[in-house]
Design a protein around this motif. Sequence first.
Motif, PDB file in Angstrom:
ATOM      1  N   SER A   2      47.828  23.572 -46.037  1.00  0.00           N
ATOM      2  CA  SER A   2      46.475  23.896 -45.617  1.00  0.00           C
ATOM      3  C   SER A   2      45.806  22.651 -45.071  1.00  0.00           C
ATOM      4  CB  SER A   2      45.683  24.509 -46.773  1.00  0.00           C
ATOM      5  OG  SER A   2      44.986  23.529 -47.472  1.00  0.00           O
ATOM      6  N   GLU A  44      43.250  32.398 -36.309  1.00  0.00           N
ATOM      7  CA  GLU A  44      44.605  32.455 -36.865  1.00  0.00           C
ATOM      8  C   GLU A  44      44.801  31.361 -37.905  1.00  0.00           C
ATOM      9  OE1 GLU A  44      47.116  32.317 -33.423  1.00  0.00           O
ATOM     10  OE2 GLU A  44      46.731  34.429 -32.961  1.00  0.00           O
ATOM     11  N   SER A  45      44.296  30.190 -37.589  1.00  0.00           N
ATOM     12  CA  SER A  45      44.434  29.062 -38.508  1.00  0.00           C
ATOM     13  C   SER A  45      43.702  29.322 -39.824  1.00  0.00           C
ATOM     14  CB  SER A  45      43.929  27.800 -37.802  1.00  0.00           C
ATOM     15  OG  SER A  45      43.233  26.970 -38.678  1.00  0.00           O
ATOM     16  N   GLU A  48      45.499  31.472 -42.095  1.00  0.00           N
ATOM     17  CA  GLU A  48      46.575  30.756 -42.777  1.00  0.00           C
ATOM     18  C   GLU A  48      46.051  29.788 -43.831  1.00  0.00           C
ATOM     19  OE1 GLU A  48      48.800  29.064 -39.576  1.00  0.00           O
ATOM     20  OE2 GLU A  48      49.409  31.033 -38.828  1.00  0.00           O
TER      21      GLU A  48
END
Length: 104
Positions: A2, A44-45, A48
């Motif tokens: 992360s 999108e990041s 995640e």
Amino acid sequence: MSAVHNVIRVRIERAADGSHRHLTGVWVQESDAGPPYTPKQVAESIREGETWHAEVDGVAVQVEPTASCPYPGCDMHPCLAILDRDGRDLLEHVASASSERNIY
Ligand SMILES: [Zn+2]
């Protein structure tokens, strides 16, 4: 995995009808002359588990994707928002300077 991204520059585009401006990209490196990260890439990041921070005139803010532009009637999507701790969108504040600006 992360990561934390520190946004240092934003791309602000004027809507086709000139009524307002919206935030359509962010850069994380001063030296980056390439295209900015798009709202889609930021979304999108975040999915995640990554986070996107920025600082606007000394105020720590979070960069968040929005499904569409918050301006009524605008169909630009996706867009990005710069939110302070109270959830206020600081785009107008950032946009007052120019179309592309450093926010640190
Ligand atoms: Zn818009």
